[in-house]
Design an enzyme around this catalytic site. Structure first.
Site, PDB file in Angstrom:
ATOM      1  N   ASN A   1     -10.915 -10.579 -10.548  1.00 33.10           N
ATOM      2  CA  ASN A   1     -10.378 -10.585 -11.913  1.00 33.10           C
ATOM      3  C   ASN A   1      -9.742 -11.939 -12.240  1.00 33.10           C
ATOM      4  OD1 ASN A   1     -11.214  -8.086 -12.677  1.00 33.10           O
ATOM      5  ND2 ASN A   1      -9.291  -7.042 -12.225  1.00 33.10           N
TER       6      ASN A   1
ATOM      7  N   GLU B   1     -11.920  -4.819  -2.792  1.00 36.53           N
ATOM      8  CA  GLU B   1     -11.004  -5.872  -2.343  1.00 36.53           C
ATOM      9  C   GLU B   1      -9.870  -5.186  -1.571  1.00 36.53           C
ATOM     10  OE1 GLU B   1     -11.329  -9.396  -5.709  1.00 36.53           O
ATOM     11  OE2 GLU B   1     -10.157  -7.629  -6.205  1.00 36.53           O
TER      12      GLU B   1
ATOM     13  N   HIS C   1      -8.552  -2.317  -3.989  1.00 34.61           N
ATOM     14  CA  HIS C   1      -8.990  -2.535  -5.370  1.00 34.61           C
ATOM     15  C   HIS C   1     -10.464  -2.192  -5.498  1.00 34.61           C
ATOM     16  CE1 HIS C   1      -9.818  -5.224  -9.018  1.00 34.61           C
ATOM     17  NE2 HIS C   1      -9.233  -4.126  -9.417  1.00 34.61           N
TER      18      HIS C   1
ATOM     19  N   SER D   1      -4.911  -3.213 -10.824  1.00 38.16           N
ATOM     20  CA  SER D   1      -5.784  -4.350 -11.143  1.00 38.16           C
ATOM     21  C   SER D   1      -5.005  -5.654 -11.115  1.00 38.16           C
ATOM     22  CB  SER D   1      -6.379  -4.188 -12.539  1.00 38.16           C
ATOM     23  OG  SER D   1      -7.030  -2.971 -12.661  1.00 38.16           O
TER      24      SER D   1
HETATM   25  P1  NAD Z   1      -6.986   6.386 -16.337  1.00 37.53           P
HETATM   26  O1  NAD Z   1      -6.083   6.337 -17.496  1.00 37.53           O
HETATM   27  O2  NAD Z   1      -8.399   6.792 -16.544  1.00 37.53           O
HETATM   28  O3  NAD Z   1      -6.393   7.369 -15.238  1.00 37.53           O
HETATM   29  C1  NAD Z   1      -5.052   7.393 -14.839  1.00 37.53           C
HETATM   30  C2  NAD Z   1      -4.749   8.798 -14.389  1.00 37.53           C
HETATM   31  O4  NAD Z   1      -3.476   8.801 -13.753  1.00 37.53           O
HETATM   32  C3  NAD Z   1      -4.643   9.784 -15.541  1.00 37.53           C
HETATM   33  O5  NAD Z   1      -5.517  10.876 -15.301  1.00 37.53           O
HETATM   34  C4  NAD Z   1      -3.196  10.230 -15.533  1.00 37.53           C
HETATM   35  O6  NAD Z   1      -3.025  11.591 -15.906  1.00 37.53           O
HETATM   36  C5  NAD Z   1      -2.815   9.988 -14.084  1.00 37.53           C
HETATM   37  N1  NAD Z   1      -1.372   9.775 -13.883  1.00 37.53           N
HETATM   38  C6  NAD Z   1      -0.547   8.984 -14.584  1.00 37.53           C
HETATM   39  N2  NAD Z   1       0.695   9.033 -14.066  1.00 37.53           N
HETATM   40  C7  NAD Z   1       0.650   9.864 -13.000  1.00 37.53           C
HETATM   41  C8  NAD Z   1       1.598  10.312 -12.050  1.00 37.53           C
HETATM   42  N3  NAD Z   1       2.858   9.928 -12.096  1.00 37.53           N
HETATM   43  N4  NAD Z   1       1.183  11.157 -11.076  1.00 37.53           N
HETATM   44  C9  NAD Z   1      -0.094  11.572 -11.030  1.00 37.53           C
HETATM   45  N5  NAD Z   1      -1.034  11.178 -11.922  1.00 37.53           N
HETATM   46  C10 NAD Z   1      -0.680  10.333 -12.888  1.00 37.53           C
HETATM   47  O7  NAD Z   1      -6.886   4.963 -15.647  1.00 37.53           O
HETATM   48  P2  NAD Z   1      -7.932   4.244 -14.683  1.00 37.53           P
HETATM   49  O8  NAD Z   1      -8.866   3.410 -15.482  1.00 37.53           O
HETATM   50  O9  NAD Z   1      -8.480   5.252 -13.732  1.00 37.53           O
HETATM   51  O10 NAD Z   1      -6.973   3.218 -13.921  1.00 37.53           O
HETATM   52  C11 NAD Z   1      -6.121   3.619 -12.874  1.00 37.53           C
HETATM   53  C12 NAD Z   1      -5.655   2.412 -12.095  1.00 37.53           C
HETATM   54  O11 NAD Z   1      -6.799   1.733 -11.562  1.00 37.53           O
HETATM   55  C13 NAD Z   1      -4.896   1.377 -12.900  1.00 37.53           C
HETATM   56  O12 NAD Z   1      -3.903   0.800 -12.099  1.00 37.53           O
HETATM   57  C14 NAD Z   1      -5.979   0.350 -13.241  1.00 37.53           C
HETATM   58  O13 NAD Z   1      -5.443  -0.924 -13.488  1.00 37.53           O
HETATM   59  C15 NAD Z   1      -6.778   0.374 -11.975  1.00 37.53           C
HETATM   60  N6  NAD Z   1      -8.170  -0.078 -12.084  1.00 37.53           N
HETATM   61  C16 NAD Z   1      -8.934   0.274 -13.142  1.00 37.53           C
HETATM   62  C17 NAD Z   1     -10.253  -0.144 -13.217  1.00 37.53           C
HETATM   63  C18 NAD Z   1     -11.143   0.281 -14.350  1.00 37.53           C
HETATM   64  O14 NAD Z   1     -12.215  -0.325 -14.521  1.00 37.53           O
HETATM   65  N7  NAD Z   1     -10.783   1.272 -15.113  1.00 37.53           N
HETATM   66  C19 NAD Z   1     -10.794  -0.938 -12.181  1.00 37.53           C
HETATM   67  C20 NAD Z   1      -9.988  -1.273 -11.092  1.00 37.53           C
HETATM   68  C21 NAD Z   1      -8.676  -0.830 -11.049  1.00 37.53           C
END
Ligand code: NAD
Length: 653
Positions: free
Chosen positions: A477, A439, A427, A406
């Site tokens: 964002n 994006e 993104h 993000s």
């Molecule tokens: P989340 O915590 O729901 O999921 C992250 C997952 O990654 C977890 O299941 C975890 O077990 C796994 N993980 C962590 N380290 C790992 C590794 N080394 N190898 C394999 N798996 C691993 O988080 P999320 O909300 O899905 O966010 C993930 C990414 O997406 C972040 O960078 C976040 O900034 C971005 N993002 C989130 C949103 C949102 O609305 N949640 C929107 C856009 C982007």
């Protein structure tokens, strides 16, 4: 080039419209349909006619190049009247899409049959318009009035199955369309000529109480859009005053709406969405083929991205940290796909195929054949570096490697990779299998092949892909952070959270900023603020109200308390405790509170968006104001009928 041909087979005249790509009702098409009808009328050998289209679809709309030009005779309403006045029955044979003027043309015909996968609709409201060629008058004389209202006010097409159920078509055809139309022609040969729709009585007219409900529900759904309500008004006038008055009122309203600000805004965003991902510098680069997609992290975003990729027909491998996390990721995908199954969007067979195309692993070696990988692990640079290091080791050297971060700097992520030219940002927005916006982030070293492949991937997923450069928060964002800051300033200067939210909802956002924060949960951004506190510029104004809420244990909707208090039904109520906290903070800072009108609140938000948008443009992060509008409308609830913050604040409109 001949766009319409008339041929004869025995006693059947076949009018074929061939005006690729969508068989639009361009001027030559209109002229030639009228000519063909004249010939059919005068040819004694022809007893019946079929109107069919070549290419991928029936007539799917107007010719956009004629928008804004003076109308050229015959205009579509006249062509439809001519169809209606034909002395021999005309059967419309529909495949692909019959949309807008295309569907209205079929209403001038005497019978309609459609291919089993055809879609029929009147999408004019999506452009701030109503049907302008008799649709509001003829449709409710063919199908029940409430069905006609649904079709016109939703702008959504119906399937041929639904069309058949409600009487919009006379038959569904399962084989070759022209053969089916000829067979159908034999069955009606000896029937009397059907009464023209304009001369028929309306079907199932609602009583006056039902009309009140229809208008109230449309007003709620349209959130400030005028076209759906205008359509109901016109349709009702056509029922109550008769077809002739209805047609005249429809034309007058259509012309008024065509010149309205809302229609201009909706047309702007319609065209912006179609042009924003077309990059001339990539036009002669072919995308790499993609069959296998890797997703790192099966959390909220990863599972959504995996679902979207499966639905687009890709084989998907999710990599997680351990077996439990693999199972979680797999279960979330299954839940998403079960939702699609329940809503009838996919069949049980398709569901089984999609689940079979999904695998999970804790071993990156499972990505050896991946063509494109999207990383969606925790938002932490060290974790991202670790993941991209492993991807460098295990993936094909030309596999595209994308981060869904993000806020983190993707240039820095790319720098430690083998072949950094293939590292880009993808993104997605949550929920990733539903939200249309994507994006596509160009890193400093991104090569053309990887970028083109990323755009092709976005298209395959059915996303609206917007190119942008690397910066904190990319386009969306970053603009949201800027206007959020100004909303927080307004709190200290005199507004209350529910006043700001009410102004935003009145403007057309689905919900206000503070209600949205409550829904997302306040503790995640609190943790980020605490992490970034040492780097904060002490000279910059800082509003600590969000921190206070979290310190009080108010984390948002999920624990019933945030900027609002939530009742047992989950409904937000303004909370005097929060109001008091806000007022006390102004006093503490020595700020004299003042009233903010809704207009002032919206002006403040719009100018914050505009200023940040201008900075984003000047830094080359977005390549056009249109890109910013597309992001804000599709990812942040900016009302579509206002066109986006850059369009709305343009001085040359
Ligand atoms: P989340 O915590 O729901 O999921 C992250 C997952 O990654 C977890 O299941 C975890 O077990 C796994 N993980 C962590 N380290 C790992 C590794 N080394 N190898 C394999 N798996 C691993 O988080 P999320 O909300 O899905 O966010 C993930 C990414 O997406 C972040 O960078 C976040 O900034 C971005 N993002 C989130 C949103 C949102 O609305 N949640 C929107 C856009 C982007």
């Amino acid at each position: 080039m001949t766009t319409v041909t008339l041929t004869r087979e025995d006693h059947i005249g076949i009018i074929t419209v061939d005006n690729p790509p969508i068989n639009a009702t361009s001027h030559p098409v209109r002229v030639s349909i009228v000519d063909a009808l004249d010939q059919i009328d005068h040819d004694p050998a022809i007893r019946i006619a079929i109107m069919i289209c070549g290419g991928k679809t029936f007539i799917a709309g107007a010719d956009v190049t004629e928008f804004g030009q003076p109308p050229k005779d015959p205009i579509l309403p006249d062509v439809i009247k001519r169809l209606e006045a034909a002395t021999k029955p005309v059967i419309a044979a529909i495949h692909g899409h019959a949309l807008g003027g295309g569907l209205e043309a079929t209403l001038g015909c005497h019978y309609r049959i459609a291919d089993k996968s055809a879609k029929l609709g009147l999408p004019e409201v999506n452009l701030g318009l109503i049907p302008g060629a008799g649709g509001t008058v003829r449709l409710p004389r063919l199908v029940p009035v409430t069905e006609a209202i649904n079709i016109i006010t939703s702008g959504k097409p119906v399937s041929s199955t639904k069309a058949n159920e409600i009487g919009l078509i006379d038959a569904i055809c399962h084989g070759a369309l022209l053969d089916a139309a000829k067979d159908f022609a034999q069955t009606i040969l000896d029937r009397d000529m059907p009464v023209a729709l304009v001369d028929r009585a309306p079907v199932d007219v609602p009583d006056s109480a039902a009309w009140d409900d229809i208008v109230a529900s449309a007003r709620k759904k349209s959130r400030g859009q005028i076209a759906p309500l205008a359509a109901i008004d016109v349709l009702r006038t056509g029922l109550e005053k008769g077809a002739k008055d209805g047609l005249a009122y429809e034309r007058q309203t259509f012309v008024e709406l065509r010149d309205s600000d809302q229609s201009k805004a909706l047309r702007h965003i319609f065209f912006a969405e179609r042009s924003v991902g077309k990059l001339p510098e990539l036009s002669d680069v072919d995308p790499a083929p993609i069959t296998d997609v890797g997703v790192i992290g099966g959390g909220i975003m990863g599972a959504g991205i995996a679902t979207a990729s499966l639905l687009a027909g890709f084989k998907v491998t999710i990599i997680e940290r351990n077996e439990d996390a693999c199972a979680n990721g797999c279960n979330t995908v299954e839940k998403h796909l079960s939702g699609s199954l329940k809503r009838g969007l996919i069949t049980q067979d398709r569901f089984d195929q999609l689940m079979a195309a999904l695998s999970t692993s804790t071993d990156y070696a499972a990505l050896a054949s991946a063509d494109l990988v999207v990383e969606a692990v925790f938002e932490d640079m060290a974790v991202k570096h670790d993941v991209f290091g492993k991807l460098s080791l295990h993936c094909k050297p030309d596999a595209v490697l994308a981060s869904n971060t993000s806020y983190l700097d993707i240039n820095e992520i790319a720098a430690k990779c083998v072949n950094p030219g293939r590292v880009i940002g993808l993104h997605f927005f949550s929920p990733a299998h539903i939200m249309k916006l994507l994006e596509i982030v160009r890193t400093r070293q991104a090569d053309a092949k990887s970028l083109t492949t990323a755009f092709a991937f976005g298209r395959a997923l059915g996303k609206i892909a917007v190119p942008c450069g690397v910066c904190d928060g990319f386009i969306g964002n970053r603009i949201m952070s800027a206007y959020r800051k100004h909303c927080e300033y307004m709190l200290e200067d005199g507004a209350l959270p529910h006043q700001i939210d009410a102004a935003m909802v009145e403007f057309g956002f689905p919900m206000g900023l503070f209600a949205m924060q409550d829904m997302a949960g306040l503790e995640i951004s609190w943790a980020t603020r605490k992490r970034l506190a040492p780097f904060r510029d002490p000279a910059e104004r800082y509003v600590a109200l969000g921190d206070y809420l979290c310190e009080m244990g108010r984390f948002g909707k999920k624990n019933g308390l945030g900027w609002y208090r939530y009742d047992e039904n989950g409904k937000a109520q303004p909370d005097p405790e929060v109001d008091a906290l806000v007022i006390a903070e102004s006093e503490k800072k020595g700020i004299t509170r003042r009233n903010f009108s809704h207009d002032e609140i919206i002006d403040t938000i719009l100018s914050a968006m505009r200023n940040e948008g201008d900075k984003i443009l000047s830094e080359g992060i977005a390549n056009s104001p249109d890109a910013i509008d597309v992001v804000m409308v599709n990812g942040y609830g900016f009302p579509r009928h206002k066109g986006g913050p850059m369009f709305l604040t343009r001085s040359d409109k």
